[in-house]
Design a protein around this motif. Sequence first.
Motif, PDB file in Angstrom:
ATOM      1  N   LEU A  69       0.828  -1.205   0.000  1.00  0.00           N
ATOM      2  CA  LEU A  69       0.000   0.000   0.000  1.00  0.00           C
ATOM      3  C   LEU A  69       0.865   1.258   0.000  1.00  0.00           C
ATOM      4  O   LEU A  69       0.394   2.338  -0.269  1.00  0.00           O
ATOM      5  N   LYS A  70       2.152   1.019   0.358  1.00  0.00           N
ATOM      6  CA  LYS A  70       3.057   2.180   0.410  1.00  0.00           C
ATOM      7  C   LYS A  70       4.062   2.078  -0.730  1.00  0.00           C
ATOM      8  O   LYS A  70       3.665   1.849  -1.870  1.00  0.00           O
ATOM      9  N   GLY A  71       5.311   2.204  -0.388  1.00  0.00           N
ATOM     10  CA  GLY A  71       6.345   2.234  -1.443  1.00  0.00           C
ATOM     11  C   GLY A  71       6.804   0.884  -1.917  1.00  0.00           C
ATOM     12  O   GLY A  71       7.658   0.802  -2.793  1.00  0.00           O
ATOM     13  N   GLY A  72       6.314  -0.171  -1.399  1.00  0.00           N
ATOM     14  CA  GLY A  72       6.663  -1.504  -1.877  1.00  0.00           C
ATOM     15  C   GLY A  72       7.758  -2.177  -1.064  1.00  0.00           C
ATOM     16  O   GLY A  72       8.299  -1.619  -0.104  1.00  0.00           O
ATOM     17  N   MET A  73       7.983  -3.452  -1.451  1.00  0.00           N
ATOM     18  CA  MET A  73       8.909  -4.272  -0.691  1.00  0.00           C
ATOM     19  C   MET A  73       9.741  -5.113  -1.651  1.00  0.00           C
ATOM     20  O   MET A  73       9.225  -5.617  -2.628  1.00  0.00           O
ATOM     21  N   LYS A  74      11.017  -5.259  -1.321  1.00  0.00           N
ATOM     22  CA  LYS A  74      11.901  -6.080  -2.151  1.00  0.00           C
ATOM     23  C   LYS A  74      12.587  -7.102  -1.273  1.00  0.00           C
ATOM     24  O   LYS A  74      12.843  -6.851  -0.099  1.00  0.00           O
ATOM     25  N   VAL A  75      12.854  -8.231  -1.918  1.00  0.00           N
ATOM     26  CA  VAL A  75      13.587  -9.265  -1.199  1.00  0.00           C
ATOM     27  C   VAL A  75      14.854  -9.546  -2.009  1.00  0.00           C
ATOM     28  O   VAL A  75      14.768  -9.823  -3.209  1.00  0.00           O
ATOM     29  N   THR A  76      15.987  -9.450  -1.373  1.00  0.00           N
ATOM     30  CA  THR A  76      17.236  -9.613  -2.118  1.00  0.00           C
ATOM     31  C   THR A  76      18.071 -10.742  -1.513  1.00  0.00           C
ATOM     32  O   THR A  76      17.891 -11.150  -0.376  1.00  0.00           O
ATOM     33  N   ASN A  77      19.021 -11.200  -2.372  1.00  0.00           N
ATOM     34  CA  ASN A  77      19.990 -12.218  -1.971  1.00  0.00           C
ATOM     35  C   ASN A  77      19.324 -13.497  -1.431  1.00  0.00           C
ATOM     36  O   ASN A  77      19.620 -13.961  -0.340  1.00  0.00           O
ATOM     37  N   VAL A  78      18.424 -13.998  -2.261  1.00  0.00           N
ATOM     38  CA  VAL A  78      17.690 -15.210  -1.852  1.00  0.00           C
ATOM     39  C   VAL A  78      18.485 -16.456  -2.273  1.00  0.00           C
ATOM     40  O   VAL A  78      18.877 -16.559  -3.439  1.00  0.00           O
ATOM     41  N   ASN A  79      18.754 -17.319  -1.388  1.00  0.00           N
ATOM     42  CA  ASN A  79      19.510 -18.530  -1.763  1.00  0.00           C
ATOM     43  C   ASN A  79      18.598 -19.575  -2.393  1.00  0.00           C
ATOM     44  O   ASN A  79      17.371 -19.412  -2.447  1.00  0.00           O
ATOM     45  N   ASP A  80      19.189 -20.671  -2.794  1.00  0.00           N
ATOM     46  CA  ASP A  80      18.453 -21.701  -3.548  1.00  0.00           C
ATOM     47  C   ASP A  80      17.294 -22.290  -2.761  1.00  0.00           C
ATOM     48  O   ASP A  80      16.189 -22.469  -3.275  1.00  0.00           O
ATOM     49  N   VAL A  81      17.648 -22.578  -1.534  1.00  0.00           N
ATOM     50  CA  VAL A  81      16.637 -23.260  -0.703  1.00  0.00           C
ATOM     51  C   VAL A  81      15.417 -22.373  -0.514  1.00  0.00           C
ATOM     52  O   VAL A  81      14.260 -22.797  -0.703  1.00  0.00           O
ATOM     53  N   ILE A  82      15.726 -21.143  -0.208  1.00  0.00           N
ATOM     54  CA  ILE A  82      14.619 -20.221   0.033  1.00  0.00           C
ATOM     55  C   ILE A  82      13.879 -19.903  -1.258  1.00  0.00           C
ATOM     56  O   ILE A  82      12.649 -19.794  -1.292  1.00  0.00           O
ATOM     57  N   MET A  83      14.650 -19.818  -2.308  1.00  0.00           N
ATOM     58  CA  MET A  83      14.014 -19.525  -3.605  1.00  0.00           C
ATOM     59  C   MET A  83      13.033 -20.643  -3.965  1.00  0.00           C
ATOM     60  O   MET A  83      11.928 -20.393  -4.429  1.00  0.00           O
ATOM     61  N   GLU A  84      13.480 -21.845  -3.691  1.00  0.00           N
ATOM     62  CA  GLU A  84      12.601 -22.988  -4.005  1.00  0.00           C
ATOM     63  C   GLU A  84      11.312 -22.894  -3.185  1.00  0.00           C
ATOM     64  O   GLU A  84      10.219 -23.162  -3.680  1.00  0.00           O
ATOM     65  N   ILE A  85      11.502 -22.493  -1.932  1.00  0.00           N
ATOM     66  CA  ILE A  85      10.322 -22.335  -1.075  1.00  0.00           C
ATOM     67  C   ILE A  85       9.395 -21.259  -1.654  1.00  0.00           C
ATOM     68  O   ILE A  85       8.168 -21.450  -1.727  1.00  0.00           O
ATOM     69  N   PHE A  86       9.978 -20.151  -2.077  1.00  0.00           N
ATOM     70  CA  PHE A  86       9.166 -19.078  -2.692  1.00  0.00           C
ATOM     71  C   PHE A  86       8.424 -19.588  -3.903  1.00  0.00           C
ATOM     72  O   PHE A  86       7.255 -19.289  -4.120  1.00  0.00           O
ATOM     73  N   GLU A  87       9.147 -20.388  -4.667  1.00  0.00           N
ATOM     74  CA  GLU A  87       8.538 -20.867  -5.916  1.00  0.00           C
ATOM     75  C   GLU A  87       7.408 -21.863  -5.623  1.00  0.00           C
ATOM     76  O   GLU A  87       6.346 -21.796  -6.233  1.00  0.00           O
ATOM     77  N   ILE A  88       7.709 -22.737  -4.716  1.00  0.00           N
ATOM     78  CA  ILE A  88       6.690 -23.748  -4.392  1.00  0.00           C
ATOM     79  C   ILE A  88       5.407 -23.074  -3.891  1.00  0.00           C
ATOM     80  O   ILE A  88       4.291 -23.454  -4.261  1.00  0.00           O
ATOM     81  N   THR A  89       5.592 -22.087  -3.078  1.00  0.00           N
ATOM     82  CA  THR A  89       4.427 -21.487  -2.419  1.00  0.00           C
ATOM     83  C   THR A  89       3.794 -20.357  -3.223  1.00  0.00           C
ATOM     84  O   THR A  89       2.833 -19.734  -2.798  1.00  0.00           O
TER      85      THR A  89
END
Lengths: 98, 725
Positions: A69-89
Motif C-alpha cells: 500500500l506504500k512504497g513496496g517491498m523487495k527481497v534480495t539475496n535469496v539462496n536456492d533453498v529459500i528460492m525454491e520455497i518461494f517458488e513452491i508457495t
Amino acid sequence: MVVTKNLEDKLLNVKVEGRLDTATAPELEAELAEVLDKADELVFDLEGLEYMSSAGLRILLATQKKMGLKGGMKVTNVNDVIMEIFEITGFSDILTIE
Amino acid sequence: MPKKTIKEMSASERRRHSLEAKTFHAVLMVSLLLGIVSLIMGLGLYAYSLGNQLIKDSFNLTASLKMVLDGSIDISGPCRRTVDIYHSLSEEEKAVQDEAYYERYSEIAQDPTVISAGRVLKDFYDNNNVGDIFIAMYDEETCTLLYIADPDEKRPYPTGTWEEVEERELRRFLSWDGKGTLYDLSYTAKYGWLCTTGVPIYSHDGNICAFVLADVSLTELFNGMRGFVTNYVIATAITVLLLGYLMKRHIKKNMVVPINEIAGAAEEYVRSKRDSGATTTNHFEGLKIDTGDEIENLYLTLSGMENDLNNYERDLTKAIKDKERIGTELNLAMRIQRDMLPTIFPPFPERPDFDIYATMIPAKEVGGDFYDYFLIDDDHLCLVMADVSGKGVPAALFMMASKILIKTTSMSISDPAKILERVNNQICNHNSQEMFVTVWLGIVELSTGKLTAANAGHEYPMIKKASGQYELIKDKHGFVMGGMENMKYTSYEIQLEPGSEVFVYTDGVTESTSEREELFGTGRLLEALNSKAFDTPKEVLDNVIRSANSFVGKAPQFDDITMLCFSFKGPNAWLEVEKAKTEAQREDKYMKELTLEATITNIPKVTDFVNEELETLGCPLKVQMQIDVAIDELFGNIAQYAYDPLTGPATVRVEVEDDPMAVIITFIDHGKPYDPLESEDPDTSLGAEERNIGGLGVFLVKKTMDDVTYEYKNGQNILRIRKNM
C-alpha cells in the motif's frame, strides 16, 4: 536468527541471518512492528538466511500486504533453498525478488 | 401308661381289638341278652299255658267225676259220718293213724256207696293222667284234709286218713264261689310241686260234704321245661355263634379289609411323600372298594383328595419353582445391574494422562445410582454420574436403560448437551412409569484438558483447578431427564490443567444424615475434599467416605453413596512413557528416536537431532535445509496446536532406507487427532492481497518431501515424511 535493521529516509533495510522459523518468526515480527510504520519502502536482505519456514512466509506476506500500500517491498539475496520455497508457495509471484 | 394305638399293638392284640372281634363280641352279647330274655319269657309262657292246661284238665276231670257221682251215687252220708267220727276222736286217738285208728272208719269204708265211688274214682284214675284222684273233706277246725275214698293202689289213703294242709288251700276250697277253676298249688317234700283241683260235693241240705279232688304233679311240667331250656340254649348258642361268625365275616369283608386297605394306602401315601417326595401318587385310586356304603364314600373321598392333593402339589411345586426362579432371576438381574458399573481400577492402566476412581456403597434397598466412564475414542473420555428416582427393581431397570442410552449416544454425539437432549427424548418416549434420572455428563478432551459438560438436574460438580482447591461449580442445570420431551441442555467448558480433578457424586453423599438429623452437605464435602492434597482419586474418595462415616455415626444409610473422581495428569504425562519407549529402541541400528516436550523452544533440539543423523549419511545441504524446514513446520504445529492450551510430548523418529536411499522422519504425538493432509492446498496463484497465511507450512512440506503420510493410531497422530537422497 539475527535481525539487523537500517532505516534511512523512509527506506528500511532489514538483514535477516540464520534461520527464520517458528521459533524465531515472532522475534522478527516484533522487530518489524517497531519500525514498519516509519518506512515507505522495505528491502529484505536474506543473504545470511539459511532457511525459512512458513512462519517466515507469514511475516513476509503480512509485511508485503502492508508495504504494497506504500512504497513496496523487495527481497534480495535469496539462496536456492529459500528460492525454491518461494517458488513452491507461489511467493515468487507475489514478492519482488532481486 | 398311655393307651396304645392300634398300630403299636401286636398281631394278637390287634385281632382282639379289631372291628371283627368287636362285632363278634357285640353279636354275642346282644344275642345272649336276647336269648336270656326270650328264654325267660318263653319259659314263663310255657309254664303258664301248660300249667293252666294241666289245671284246667284236672279241674274238668274232677268236675266230670263229680257229675258222674252226683248222678249215680249219693256219697254225702258216708262223708258226713267220716267227719263225725273224726270229730269224735280225741287228739291222742287221731295222732297215730294205725290200724286201730282206721278200724273206727271200717264201716264207712265198707259202705257200698263208698266202694262204688271208689270204683268210679279208680276208673277215672286209670283212664286219666293224674297223680291221684280221691274224695276228701277239709276240716276247718284242725286244718286237715280228711280222706274218704282214695282208689290209689300203690299209695292207699284209707278212709279216715288225714293230713295237714295249708290254711290257704283250705280256705280257698271251702269258700269257693263256684266260678272259674278251683285249684291250689303247693310244694310238698314228698311229691314236689303239686296242683290240687277239686269240685265240692253238696249234701241234701246244700252244705259241702266233701270234695272230689285230683292231684296233678307239676314235676313233669318242670322236667319238660328243663328239656326245653337245654334245647333252647343249645339252639340259641349255635345260632349266636353262627350269626357272630357270619357277622364277623361280613364285617371283615365289608369293613375291616377296606378300612385296612385305605389305611395301608394312606401309609403308603405318606411314605412315598416323605421318602421319595413323589408328586404324583395313585395309592387310593388303585384300591378296588365297592361296598356301596360310607366306606366306599370314604374311599372315593380319599381318592379324590389324593387327586386334588396331587394337583395342588403340582401347582404348589410349580409355584415354588416359579418363585425360586423369579428370586434367582431377580438376584441375577441385580448382579447384572451392579456389574454394569465398571469396578476395575485403574480402569485404563495404559493411560498415564489420567486416573479415575469411583465407588458406590449401596444402601439396603437397590437404588438407581450409577456412574460411568469410558473412552469415546483415544482422546475423549466421557464421565457420567447419575441418580435414578425411586428404588428397587424399577429403578434398577431404568438405570440400566439410561446408562446404555447415555453410553451409546455418547459414542456418536460429541456435545454433552446434545447427548442429554437425545437421551432425554429417547427416555421420554418410553417412560410410562414417569421415572426420571438426574445426570451430569462430562467429556474430557484428554490431549488438551478441555472439559465439556452438561447437567440434567444433577448435583453440582466439584472441580479442583490449578489453585489446588476444590470448588463447587454452579453449572447451569437443565431439567431432569425423562421429565419432559424436547428439553434443552447447555454445555459448558472448563479448561483442566495437569493436576486438575473432577469430583462428581449423588445426593447420597451430601444427604448422608447424622444421628442428630443433620445433613453432611456440600460444605462438609468440600472441606473433606480440601482437607489435604491426595495422591490418587482413590485416596480422595476414601477420605470422603471416612469423613461422611464419622459424621453419620451409627445412623443408618438411606441412600446409595456414589462418587467418582477424575484426576487429570495432562498429555505431558505421556512424556516419560514415550521416553522410556525411545530409550528401549535406541539400540536399533537405523532408527533413531527423540522424545521431548513439544514446545517451540524445543524445535532446535529436534532439528539438531535430525541433522546429526543426516550428516552421518552425507546428506546434501539443500536437502537438509528442506528437511529442517519440514521439521519446523511439523514439530511447530504439534507444539502450537496438538495440546493447546497445554503441552505434551512428541516423538521424532529418523529411519534410513537403503534402496533407494531415503530418510524417513516420523512425528508422533498424543494430541487431538488432526490430519494436516486433509486440508486443501492453498491457491498459490493468488495475489498477495487475496492470499491467506494458513496451510502454507504443510503445503511446503508436501512439496519438498517425496512422500507424506498420516495416520491416527493408538491415540497418536503419526505423520511420516520421506525424503529420497
